[in-house]
Scaffold this active site. Structure first.
Site, PDB file in Angstrom:
ATOM      1  CG  ASP A 136      -3.031  -8.361   0.455  1.00 42.75           C
ATOM      2  OD1 ASP A 136      -2.227  -8.671   1.344  1.00 42.75           O
ATOM      3  OD2 ASP A 136      -4.084  -7.719   0.677  1.00 42.75           O
ATOM      4  CG  ASP A 168      -5.381 -10.026   3.017  1.00 36.63           C
ATOM      5  OD1 ASP A 168      -5.008 -10.579   1.968  1.00 36.63           O
ATOM      6  OD2 ASP A 168      -5.213  -8.808   3.236  1.00 36.63           O
ATOM      7  CG  HIS A 223      -7.058  -5.223   1.737  1.00 36.08           C
ATOM      8  ND1 HIS A 223      -6.694  -6.185   2.651  1.00 36.08           N
ATOM      9  CD2 HIS A 223      -8.262  -4.750   2.120  1.00 36.08           C
ATOM     10  CE1 HIS A 223      -7.652  -6.288   3.570  1.00 36.08           C
ATOM     11  NE2 HIS A 223      -8.604  -5.432   3.262  1.00 36.08           N
ATOM     12  CG  HIS A 270      -1.992  -1.017   1.202  1.00 34.31           C
ATOM     13  ND1 HIS A 270      -2.832  -1.211   0.131  1.00 34.31           N
ATOM     14  CD2 HIS A 270      -2.350  -1.944   2.142  1.00 34.31           C
ATOM     15  CE1 HIS A 270      -3.664  -2.210   0.402  1.00 34.31           C
ATOM     16  NE2 HIS A 270      -3.383  -2.679   1.606  1.00 34.31           N
TER      17      HIS A 270
END
Length: 343
Positions: free
Chosen positions: A196, A285, A198, A160
């Site tokens: 991932d 995740d 996200h 991120h």
């Protein structure tokens, strides 16, 4: 497969974060890395190595120099300002405000260099950030030296973090650093495959206008899922980079069958790109029990992911990103790696 790991990650512990209107203990905690390391040992994946120490030159190849220089100063400046608790950003230069003038106080600088309240600092945070960066580069060196694959057990994660911003528990973008390092070492093309839950908004932002580093993301639809403001399917790159950024946004409740269709298409596009090396942003995740995510993959699915990546037949660096169901994170993360090895 060799794993690179640093115990210094544990210094980033006890931090608080701002999420959904509350200040809460950080979901990104030391037990994540320790559980994965224990599983690596249990499964006899291979040697666990300490990282070599690197200067920050490689970080400044993908991040703004002033941003990287800022990170080690946060906690000393926070203490000098007689602040207590975690250093958490809380004000940001959004649309209509001045983002071109660097402020002076630590409270303002935290917002200037971030996009959310999830990248907070405690006393040991910088040492953890630096060790995570060292882990990624050391594992990249193993692949460059001829290892078929290596596992960078990074904590904190990185995908991120953009060229000049932190957020989402991420400070230095370890996968982006490694991808650029491979280019600087002679690789003509590098692919970053982010699995991932996200979206890897930082990695996309860093390489969006480039054709020499392909970025592929499989993730929750930004219409309903963090980080919200990047990750749509129509984001395909700009300028020379057009067509080399590929997003697969998927809705809440996505099961492995649908997720795997995206992975198959992504692998076909990656193979057609013909990179010299693959960097996998390994987030688990996507797991059905993850406390902050909404896909429905099971532990049995993760070895299949590793096996599919192995079919690409390319040198591969796995860089640890997210995954917050701590009881199963080791099984799932190492499942990808053992699947890659054909176990």
């Amino acid at each position: 497969m060799k794993t690179v790991f640093s115990p210094l990650h544990a210094g980033h512990s006890g931090q608080m974060e701002l999420v959904a209107g509350a200040i809460v203990p950080g979901f990104e905690k030391p037990s994540r890395a320790e559980i994965i390391k224990a599983r690596v040992e249990d499964q006899k994946l291979g040697d666990i190595l300490a990282p070599e120490i690197h200067d920050l030159a490689a970080a400044k190849r993908v991040h703004a120099a002033d941003y990287i220089d800022f990170l080690p100063t946060v906690w000393p400046e926070w203490e000098a300002a007689e602040k207590t608790g975690s250093a958490i950003p809380f004000a940001w230069p959004t649309r209509g405000l001045r983002g071109d003038v660097r402020p002076q106080t630590i409270e303002a600088l935290l917002g200037y260099y971030s996009f959310d309240g999830g990248a907070s600092f405690v006393k040991g945070t910088w040492d953890a950030i630096k060790s995570s960066y060292d882990v990624a580069l050391t594992a990249a060196q193993l692949v460059k030296a001829g290892e078929r694959a290596a596992f960078a057990l990074c904590r904190p994660p990185g995908h991120h973090a953009g060229a000049a911003f932190m957020g989402g528990y991420c400070f230095i973008n370890n996968a982006a650093v490694a991808a650029q390092w491979f280019r600087d070492q002679g690789a003509k093309r590098v692919a970053v495959l982010d699995v991932d839950y996200h979206h890897g908004n930082g990695t996309q932002e860093i390489f969006y206008s480039r054709a020499d580093i392909q970025v592929i993301n499989l993730h929750g639809d930004p219409m309903t899922e963090y980080p919200f403001f990047l990750g749509h399917a129509d984001e395909r790159g700009s300028g020379e980079g057009e067509g080399f950024n590929i997003n697969y946004p998927m809705p809440f409740g996505t099961t492995f069958d649908k997720w795997n269709e995206a992975l198959e298409d992504a692998c076909r596009k990656l193979a057609a790109y013909a990179p010299d090396v693959v960097v996998v942003s390994l987030g688990v995740d996507t797991f059905e029990k993850d406390p902050i995510s909404h896909f429905k993959l099971t532990s049995a699915d993760y070895p299949k992911i590793g096996a599919r990546i192995a079919k690409l037949g390319l040198p591969t660096l796995f860089v640890m990103e997210g995954g917050y169901a701590v009881d199963e994170i080791g099984v799932n993360a190492v499942g990808v790696l053992t699947g890659f090895e054909g176990r």
